[in-house]
Design a protein around this motif. Structure first.
Motif, short mmCIF file in Angstrom:
data_model
loop_
_atom_site.label_atom_id
_atom_site.label_comp_id
_atom_site.label_asym_id
_atom_site.label_seq_id
_atom_site.Cartn_x
_atom_site.Cartn_y
_atom_site.Cartn_z
N ASP A 132 38.43 51.77 48.98
CA ASP A 132 38.63 50.37 49.28
C ASP A 132 39.34 50.12 50.65
N LEU A 133 39.56 49.14 51.47
CA LEU A 133 39.78 49.07 52.57
C LEU A 133 41.08 48.23 52.68
N ASP A 134 41.96 48.53 53.77
CA ASP A 134 42.97 47.64 54.09
C ASP A 134 42.64 46.54 54.84
N LEU A 135 43.51 45.55 55.10
CA LEU A 135 43.32 44.43 55.67
C LEU A 135 42.69 44.66 57.25
N ALA A 136 42.96 45.80 57.82
CA ALA A 136 42.41 46.03 58.99
C ALA A 136 41.26 46.68 58.98
N GLY A 137 40.73 46.88 57.70
CA GLY A 137 39.44 47.32 57.63
C GLY A 137 39.35 48.94 57.55
N GLU A 138 40.47 49.25 57.49
CA GLU A 138 40.55 50.95 57.49
C GLU A 138 40.87 51.45 55.91
N PRO A 139 40.19 52.58 55.62
CA PRO A 139 40.45 53.14 54.40
C PRO A 139 41.83 53.02 53.77
N ALA A 140 42.06 52.51 52.60
CA ALA A 140 43.34 52.39 51.72
C ALA A 140 43.73 53.64 51.24
N ASP A 141 44.85 54.07 50.98
CA ASP A 141 45.37 55.21 50.33
C ASP A 141 44.77 55.37 49.20
N ILE A 142 44.24 56.57 48.92
CA ILE A 142 43.89 56.81 47.56
C ILE A 142 44.50 56.45 46.33
N GLY A 143 44.08 55.66 45.33
CA GLY A 143 44.87 55.05 44.14
C GLY A 143 45.46 53.93 44.50
N VAL A 144 45.52 53.47 45.75
CA VAL A 144 46.07 52.18 46.00
C VAL A 144 44.95 51.00 46.22
N GLN A 145 45.31 49.81 45.71
CA GLN A 145 44.39 48.80 45.78
C GLN A 145 44.02 48.35 46.98
N GLY A 146 42.87 48.27 47.51
CA GLY A 146 42.65 47.57 48.81
C GLY A 146 42.49 46.29 48.99
N GLU A 147 42.42 45.76 49.95
CA GLU A 147 42.19 44.35 50.19
C GLU A 147 40.54 43.97 49.96
N VAL A 148 39.83 44.88 50.49
CA VAL A 148 38.42 45.09 50.27
C VAL A 148 38.04 45.74 49.45
N SER A 149 37.47 45.69 48.16
CA SER A 149 37.32 46.49 47.06
C SER A 149 36.01 46.17 46.37
N THR A 150 35.19 47.27 45.93
CA THR A 150 34.03 47.02 45.06
C THR A 150 34.24 47.13 43.44
N HIS A 151 35.72 47.29 43.34
CA HIS A 151 36.30 47.71 41.92
C HIS A 151 35.62 48.76 41.20
N GLY A 152 35.60 49.78 41.91
CA GLY A 152 34.82 50.90 41.14
C GLY A 152 33.33 51.07 41.05
N ARG A 153 32.63 49.79 41.72
CA ARG A 153 31.30 49.67 41.34
C ARG A 153 30.72 50.26 42.71
#
Ligand code: IMP
Length: 216
Positions: A164-185
């Motif tokens: 997942d990515l955060d709002l700035a487009g950077e990789p979110a911390d592992i285990g944290v739901q990011g703003e941009v996500s494929t939801h495990g797909r």
């Protein structure tokens, strides 16, 4: 502003480069050169630089700029394989073959990105100008899926789940739901617009542009 000859056999890459560089006033044209040899090297930059050197004699005007772009999938548990051999590995092993190479991993690693299924798409965009060579790098962190998933995309998309990515487009911390996500797909299971938000290729071009901005 310059005319950029893009050495690629991939129409999609050309369209993407026009999309990013055109609005900045650069004219991107397709360059096709027969007989370019891909050297044996374990990093994308060495390969990209070699292709620039091989193709430079084919520029119609020595003041024109020349660009190449190379990408690959680097899997941690395989010490970075297939990496620079991604095209070859795709046509020989394929997605199922890659999954088989990871079968020995513990089942608890299957869904844990911190584990051994961690992988990364990397891209290098290399540009030769009369002032020198500029190298842009982009990456997309993620993991190898437990099974092939999705019908879309190309290459190793059906086995790659991006982090997942955060709002700035950077990789979110592992285990944290990011703003941009494929939801495990995987990339193959989501639409192109969503995949584009993670794109290692787009990031490599953006890095290149940042450097050109500094250099001009
Ligand atoms: P290329 O250097 O961009 O042609 O990429 C080499 C190989 O890496 C491709 O043939 C694919 O197997 C793999 N690859 C690169 N980028 C991607 C991607 O975005 N999705 C899936 N596979 C990719």
């Amino acid at each position: 502003m310059a005319r950029i000859h893009f050495l690629t056999g991939n129409e999609g890459k050309l369209v993407e480069a026009v999309h990013h560089l055109g609005p900045l006033g650069h004219e991107v044209v397709h360059l096709s050169v027969d007989g370019i040899i891909e050297p044996q090297a374990d990093d994308l930059e060495t390969i990209a630089r070699s292709k620039l050197e091989q193709a430079r004699a084919h520029l119609p005007n020595p003041d024109d700029w020349l660009m190449v772009e190379d990408a690959g999938l680097f899997v941690e548990a395989l010490d970075g394989f297939p990496g620079v051999y991604s095209s070859y590995a795709l046509s020989t092993l394929g997605n199922h073959g890659l999954l088989r190479l990871l079968e020995h991993l513990q089942s608890e690693d299957l869904h844990v990105e911190a584990g051994l299924r961690r992988a990364e798409f990397k891209a290098v965009a290399a540009l030769m100008t009369p002032e020198g060579v500029f190298i842009g790098e982009g990456s997309c962190l993620g993991r190898i899926a437990p099974a092939v998933d999705g019908e879309g995309g190309f290459g190793f998309d059906p086995v790659f789940i991006p982090r997942d990515l955060d709002l700035a487009g950077e990789p979110a911390d592992i285990g944290v739901q990011g703003e941009v996500s494929t939801h495990g797909r995987t990339f193959a299971a989501v639409d192109m617009d969503l995949k584009g938000k993670f794109s290692h290729r787009t990031r490599a071009l953006a890095d290149l542009l940042t450097q050109l901005g500094t250099a001009e």
